[in-house]
Design an enzyme around this catalytic site. Structure first.
Site, PDB file in Angstrom:
ATOM      1  N   HIS A 110       3.738   7.362  -2.577  1.00  0.00           N
ATOM      2  CA  HIS A 110       2.994   6.121  -2.841  1.00  0.00           C
ATOM      3  C   HIS A 110       3.887   5.020  -3.400  1.00  0.00           C
ATOM      4  O   HIS A 110       4.904   5.295  -4.030  1.00  0.00           O
ATOM      5  CB  HIS A 110       1.772   6.370  -3.740  1.00  0.00           C
ATOM      6  CG  HIS A 110       2.072   6.728  -5.166  1.00  0.00           C
ATOM      7  ND1 HIS A 110       1.431   7.760  -5.816  1.00  0.00           N
ATOM      8  CD2 HIS A 110       2.907   6.195  -6.084  1.00  0.00           C
ATOM      9  CE1 HIS A 110       1.873   7.824  -7.074  1.00  0.00           C
ATOM     10  NE2 HIS A 110       2.763   6.891  -7.259  1.00  0.00           N
TER      11      HIS A 110
ATOM     12  N   GLU B 114      -2.051   5.366  -2.348  1.00  0.00           N
ATOM     13  CA  GLU B 114      -1.874   6.792  -2.098  1.00  0.00           C
ATOM     14  C   GLU B 114      -1.810   7.055  -0.585  1.00  0.00           C
ATOM     15  O   GLU B 114      -2.104   6.160   0.216  1.00  0.00           O
ATOM     16  CB  GLU B 114      -3.046   7.564  -2.722  1.00  0.00           C
ATOM     17  CG  GLU B 114      -3.097   7.476  -4.254  1.00  0.00           C
ATOM     18  CD  GLU B 114      -2.028   8.340  -4.961  1.00  0.00           C
ATOM     19  OE1 GLU B 114      -0.935   8.526  -4.394  1.00  0.00           O
ATOM     20  OE2 GLU B 114      -2.298   8.802  -6.085  1.00  0.00           O
TER      21      GLU B 114
ATOM     22  N   ASP C  21       4.405  11.739  -3.839  1.00  0.00           N
ATOM     23  CA  ASP C  21       3.659  11.814  -2.574  1.00  0.00           C
ATOM     24  C   ASP C  21       3.921  10.603  -1.679  1.00  0.00           C
ATOM     25  O   ASP C  21       3.226  10.391  -0.695  1.00  0.00           O
ATOM     26  CB  ASP C  21       2.148  11.966  -2.855  1.00  0.00           C
ATOM     27  CG  ASP C  21       1.543  10.768  -3.586  1.00  0.00           C
ATOM     28  OD1 ASP C  21       2.287   9.772  -3.843  1.00  0.00           O
ATOM     29  OD2 ASP C  21       0.338  10.802  -3.896  1.00  0.00           O
TER      30      ASP C  21
ATOM     31  N   ASP D  17      -0.080  -2.586 -10.648  1.00  0.00           N
ATOM     32  CA  ASP D  17      -1.301  -1.783 -10.666  1.00  0.00           C
ATOM     33  C   ASP D  17      -1.781  -1.604 -12.096  1.00  0.00           C
ATOM     34  O   ASP D  17      -1.056  -1.900 -13.044  1.00  0.00           O
ATOM     35  CB  ASP D  17      -1.047  -0.420  -9.995  1.00  0.00           C
ATOM     36  CG  ASP D  17       0.316   0.161 -10.330  1.00  0.00           C
ATOM     37  OD1 ASP D  17       0.874  -0.192 -11.383  1.00  0.00           O
ATOM     38  OD2 ASP D  17       0.814   0.982  -9.550  1.00  0.00           O
TER      39      ASP D  17
HETATM   40  C1  F6R Z   1       3.219   2.472 -11.251  1.00  0.00           C
HETATM   41  C2  F6R Z   1       3.696   2.564  -9.879  1.00  0.00           C
HETATM   42  C3  F6R Z   1       3.885   3.904  -9.276  1.00  0.00           C
HETATM   43  C4  F6R Z   1       5.121   4.601  -9.852  1.00  0.00           C
HETATM   44  C5  F6R Z   1       5.269   5.975  -9.242  1.00  0.00           C
HETATM   45  C6  F6R Z   1       6.489   6.692  -9.764  1.00  0.00           C
HETATM   46  O1  F6R Z   1       3.142   1.129 -11.654  1.00  0.00           O
HETATM   47  O2  F6R Z   1       3.915   1.582  -9.251  1.00  0.00           O
HETATM   48  O3  F6R Z   1       4.040   3.768  -7.897  1.00  0.00           O
HETATM   49  O4  F6R Z   1       6.245   3.821  -9.583  1.00  0.00           O
HETATM   50  O5  F6R Z   1       4.136   6.731  -9.510  1.00  0.00           O
HETATM   51  O6  F6R Z   1       6.327   6.947 -11.123  1.00  0.00           O
HETATM   52  P1  F6R Z   1       7.560   7.459 -11.981  1.00  0.00           P
HETATM   53  O7  F6R Z   1       8.563   6.377 -11.962  1.00  0.00           O
HETATM   54  O8  F6R Z   1       7.001   7.666 -13.360  1.00  0.00           O
HETATM   55  O9  F6R Z   1       8.041   8.690 -11.340  1.00  0.00           O
END
Ligand code: F6R
Length: 260
Positions: free
Chosen positions: A138, A143, A136, A67
């Protein structure tokens, strides 16, 4: 789906890095999908140690992103391209040409999304996709209520995700509202999905994703439909799992010839 509970995030990183190393041993030019955020950092650190000790050759590996933020100027230090250059490409000694990414600065964003889908296809598809999980539920930036059939597209971040990611910016207002993310169906085309999570803040999302019903409101529950998923989590992230005892026993008695 295999759930492996490890003592801490260092062990989590080492196990996931081992899966990448095993893949590269058999396919040196494998396409590795990487995630940003805090969760995969121990994986990148472990990979860097393996490369540094000479036990892993990544020289032909290819890297692609999950992403990207929209609205950050090119080269912004928190654009995911810049983060991945800093956290993955440079430490592993990979050239910029090894990276396949989505253009979050494009004027024509739907076109940039379609181009990224095509680039992944042209590259032969993702061999191993590393994933984190949002509080959440995702994956990528799909989302809650993202379609399980979704492809790469523009999404709006929830207030919770923007708050979770504010730690990377000088002020919460600077966190972009929009992103390009691989869709759930896009992610599901990767041959092996490796989700890593650590800390109690992820315990509820992990339990819903792994043991809850398939539900668009928990995007990570889509992993239940994939034939090859490894969920590698520390004790704190596993603390809401009802079947933790079974998952531990399964891994402890796993035949040694079976990799992840
Ligand atoms: C970002 C991504 C998101 C993160 C998620 C958890 O490239 O794929 O799904 O993996 O927001 O973020 P952290 O690891 O910072 O808690």
């Amino acid at each position: 789906m295999e759930i492996v509970i490890v003592p801490d995030s260092t062990a989590m990183g080492e196990l996931a890095a081992g899966a990448v190393a095993d893949l590269l041993a058999g396919k040196p030019d494998a396409l590795i999908g990487v995630a940003t955020g805090s969760s995969p950092l121990p994986v990148y650190a472990a990979l860097t140690r393996l490369v540094g000790s000479g036990s892993l050759d990544v020289s032909r590996a290819r890297i692609c992103q999950l992403d990207e933020y929209i609205g950050l100027p090119a080269g912004h230090p928190e654009s995911y391209r810049a983060v991945l250059e800093r956290e993955v490409l440079r430490p592993l000694g990979l050239p910029a040409g090894a990276f396949i990414g989505a253009d979050g600065t494009a004027a024509d964003l739907p076109r940039a999304c379609a181009d990224y889908e095509q680039a992944l296809k042209t590259a032969g598809g993702v061999d191993l996709q590393l994933l984190g999980i949002g509080s959440d539920g995702h994956i990528g930036f799909n989302e809650p209520c993202s379609s399980f059939g979704s492809r790469t597209r523009v999404k709006t971040l929830t207030a919770q995700t923007r708050a979770d990611n504010a730690r990377f910016f000088d002020s919460p207002d600077e966190v972009p509202r929009h992103v390009i993310t691989q869709g759930i169906a896009t992610i599901s085309e990767a041959r092996h999905l490796v989700l890593v999570a650590s800390g109690e803040a992820k315990a509820e999302a992990v339990a819903l994703a792994v043991e809850g019903p398939l539900a668009a409101v928990v995007p990570a529950s889509a992993l239940q439909l994939h034939p090859h998923v490894s969920v590698i989590i520390d004790e704190a992230a596993a603390s809401n799992l009802k079947l933790a005892g079974y998952f531990r026993a399964t891994y402890d008695t796993k035949p040694s010839w079976q990799g992840l």
